[in-house]
Design a protein around this motif. Structure first.
Motif, PDB file in Angstrom:
ATOM      1  N   TYR A   1       3.913   1.232  -2.420  1.00 33.49           N
ATOM      2  CA  TYR A   1       2.908   2.277  -2.236  1.00 33.49           C
ATOM      3  C   TYR A   1       2.289   2.276  -0.841  1.00 33.49           C
ATOM      4  O   TYR A   1       1.239   2.881  -0.627  1.00 33.49           O
ATOM      5  CB  TYR A   1       1.811   2.139  -3.311  1.00 33.49           C
ATOM      6  CG  TYR A   1       2.349   2.362  -4.701  1.00 33.49           C
ATOM      7  CD1 TYR A   1       2.488   3.648  -5.213  1.00 33.49           C
ATOM      8  CD2 TYR A   1       2.748   1.288  -5.488  1.00 33.49           C
ATOM      9  CE1 TYR A   1       2.999   3.865  -6.483  1.00 33.49           C
ATOM     10  CE2 TYR A   1       3.259   1.491  -6.760  1.00 33.49           C
ATOM     11  CZ  TYR A   1       3.391   2.782  -7.249  1.00 33.49           C
ATOM     12  OH  TYR A   1       3.901   2.995  -8.501  1.00 33.49           O
ATOM     13  N   ASP A   2       2.933   1.610   0.116  1.00 34.75           N
ATOM     14  CA  ASP A   2       2.388   1.552   1.475  1.00 34.75           C
ATOM     15  C   ASP A   2       2.087   2.932   2.049  1.00 34.75           C
ATOM     16  O   ASP A   2       1.077   3.111   2.730  1.00 34.75           O
ATOM     17  CB  ASP A   2       3.338   0.816   2.426  1.00 34.75           C
ATOM     18  CG  ASP A   2       3.221  -0.696   2.327  1.00 34.75           C
ATOM     19  OD1 ASP A   2       2.125  -1.191   2.002  1.00 34.75           O
ATOM     20  OD2 ASP A   2       4.228  -1.371   2.575  1.00 34.75           O
TER      21      ASP A   2
ATOM     22  N   PHE B   1       0.625  -5.243  -5.272  1.00 32.78           N
ATOM     23  CA  PHE B   1       1.056  -6.616  -5.021  1.00 32.78           C
ATOM     24  C   PHE B   1       0.193  -7.614  -5.790  1.00 32.78           C
ATOM     25  O   PHE B   1       0.700  -8.544  -6.421  1.00 32.78           O
ATOM     26  CB  PHE B   1       1.006  -6.899  -3.518  1.00 32.78           C
ATOM     27  CG  PHE B   1       1.324  -8.321  -3.145  1.00 32.78           C
ATOM     28  CD1 PHE B   1       2.604  -8.839  -3.309  1.00 32.78           C
ATOM     29  CD2 PHE B   1       0.349  -9.138  -2.598  1.00 32.78           C
ATOM     30  CE1 PHE B   1       2.904 -10.150  -2.947  1.00 32.78           C
ATOM     31  CE2 PHE B   1       0.636 -10.450  -2.233  1.00 32.78           C
ATOM     32  CZ  PHE B   1       1.916 -10.956  -2.408  1.00 32.78           C
ATOM     33  N   ALA B   2      -1.124  -7.424  -5.780  1.00 34.92           N
ATOM     34  CA  ALA B   2      -2.021  -8.311  -6.522  1.00 34.92           C
ATOM     35  C   ALA B   2      -1.690  -8.282  -8.013  1.00 34.92           C
ATOM     36  O   ALA B   2      -1.657  -9.328  -8.671  1.00 34.92           O
ATOM     37  CB  ALA B   2      -3.478  -7.916  -6.283  1.00 34.92           C
ATOM     38  N   SER B   3      -1.423  -7.094  -8.548  1.00 35.96           N
ATOM     39  CA  SER B   3      -1.063  -6.983  -9.964  1.00 35.96           C
ATOM     40  C   SER B   3       0.252  -7.690 -10.263  1.00 35.96           C
ATOM     41  O   SER B   3       0.389  -8.347 -11.302  1.00 35.96           O
ATOM     42  CB  SER B   3      -0.978  -5.511 -10.380  1.00 35.96           C
ATOM     43  OG  SER B   3      -2.267  -4.939 -10.487  1.00 35.96           O
TER      44      SER B   3
ATOM     45  N   HIS C   1      -0.335  -7.349   0.725  1.00 35.30           N
ATOM     46  CA  HIS C   1       0.477  -6.245   1.245  1.00 35.30           C
ATOM     47  C   HIS C   1      -0.470  -5.252   1.896  1.00 35.30           C
ATOM     48  O   HIS C   1      -1.679  -5.350   1.733  1.00 35.30           O
ATOM     49  CB  HIS C   1       1.246  -5.549   0.117  1.00 35.30           C
ATOM     50  CG  HIS C   1       2.490  -6.255  -0.293  1.00 35.30           C
ATOM     51  ND1 HIS C   1       3.341  -5.737  -1.225  1.00 35.30           N
ATOM     52  CD2 HIS C   1       3.036  -7.440   0.094  1.00 35.30           C
ATOM     53  CE1 HIS C   1       4.361  -6.560  -1.394  1.00 35.30           C
ATOM     54  NE2 HIS C   1       4.192  -7.610  -0.612  1.00 35.30           N
ATOM     55  N   SER C   2       0.119  -4.277   2.611  1.00 37.00           N
ATOM     56  CA  SER C   2      -0.649  -3.320   3.424  1.00 37.00           C
ATOM     57  C   SER C   2      -1.359  -4.158   4.478  1.00 37.00           C
ATOM     58  O   SER C   2      -2.456  -4.645   4.243  1.00 37.00           O
ATOM     59  CB  SER C   2      -1.643  -2.504   2.594  1.00 37.00           C
ATOM     60  OG  SER C   2      -0.964  -1.805   1.567  1.00 37.00           O
ATOM     61  N   ASP C   3      -0.730  -4.338   5.580  1.00 41.32           N
ATOM     62  CA  ASP C   3      -1.020  -5.389   6.556  1.00 41.32           C
ATOM     63  C   ASP C   3      -0.577  -6.709   5.921  1.00 41.32           C
ATOM     64  O   ASP C   3      -1.389  -7.561   5.580  1.00 41.32           O
ATOM     65  CB  ASP C   3      -2.490  -5.436   6.966  1.00 41.32           C
ATOM     66  CG  ASP C   3      -2.911  -4.230   7.781  1.00 41.32           C
ATOM     67  OD1 ASP C   3      -2.034  -3.644   8.450  1.00 41.32           O
ATOM     68  OD2 ASP C   3      -4.094  -3.872   7.739  1.00 41.32           O
ATOM     69  N   ASP C   4       0.732  -6.817   5.732  1.00 39.75           N
ATOM     70  CA  ASP C   4       1.319  -7.963   5.052  1.00 39.75           C
ATOM     71  C   ASP C   4       0.818  -9.270   5.653  1.00 39.75           C
ATOM     72  O   ASP C   4       0.697  -9.409   6.872  1.00 39.75           O
ATOM     73  CB  ASP C   4       2.844  -7.918   5.145  1.00 39.75           C
ATOM     74  CG  ASP C   4       3.441  -6.744   4.395  1.00 39.75           C
ATOM     75  OD1 ASP C   4       2.684  -5.955   3.793  1.00 39.75           O
ATOM     76  OD2 ASP C   4       4.677  -6.613   4.407  1.00 39.75           O
TER      77      ASP C   4
END
Length: 175
Positions: free
Chosen positions: A38-39, A48-50, A147-150
């Motif tokens: 979903y980036d 990612f957290a899920s 994620h999103s700024d990995d």
């Protein structure tokens, strides 16, 4: 991808922090092909957290709208990918399947827990996963994967945020 685990209905079980953290390290700079990225659709951090949480619990909550589940890119609960929705799901007061959490202090964090950041002081918009939680200067002792700024092993203190909340995963309700 974790498999759902059969346990007795209503049973509370322990969250597998090692599995959640191992998953976070494995996929911090890559994308698991079993999940949509979903980036380009607002960010992939809560997805990612899920995924990390699911790796540590193996139980989804299939309740329409208010649950926590992922079937495919178009069939998922808002809590799977939305920061505020995940917060409300994890801190729910009525027992229902899936992981649950309490808002905690930085000193109470353990690997596998979540940090949620607000960059504007109005809404929380980032959900990194705790991969290490040492003692001492809290902002630099807490290491995150996201994620999103990995990132992996990124110190909390390296983020520029205006508000932070810490979510300590206290267990998992069975289905």
């Amino acid at each position: 991808m974790a498999k759902e685990v059969s346990v007795l209905p209503g049973e509370v079980r322990i969250f597998d922090r090692d599995a959640a953290v191992s998953y976070a390290h494995r996929w911090a700079f890559d994308r698991n092909p079993h999940y949509n990225n979903y980036d380009k659709l607002g960010g992939d951090c809560t997805n990612f957290a899920s995924q990390c949480l699911f790796s540590g619990c193996g139980i989804m909550n299939h309740t329409p709208t208010f649950g926590w589940y992922y079937y495919d890119a178009n069939r998922k609960a808002p809590a799977w990918t939305g920061v505020e929705y995940l917060y409300r799901f994890l801190t729910r007061t009525a027992p229902s399947p899936g992981p649950f959490a309490v808002q905690a202090s930085a000193e109470e964090l353990e690997p596998g827990d979540l940090v949620q950041l607000s960059f504007d002081g109005i809404r929380y918009s980032h959900s990194p996963v705790v991969v290490a939680a040492g003692r001492g200067e809290a902002k630099n002792a807490i290491l995150l994967a996201a994620h999103s700024d990995d990132a992996d092993n990124r110190p909390l203190g390296s983020y520029q945020y205006t508000a932070v909340r810490f979510l300590h995963i206290t267990g998992v309700f069975s289905a």
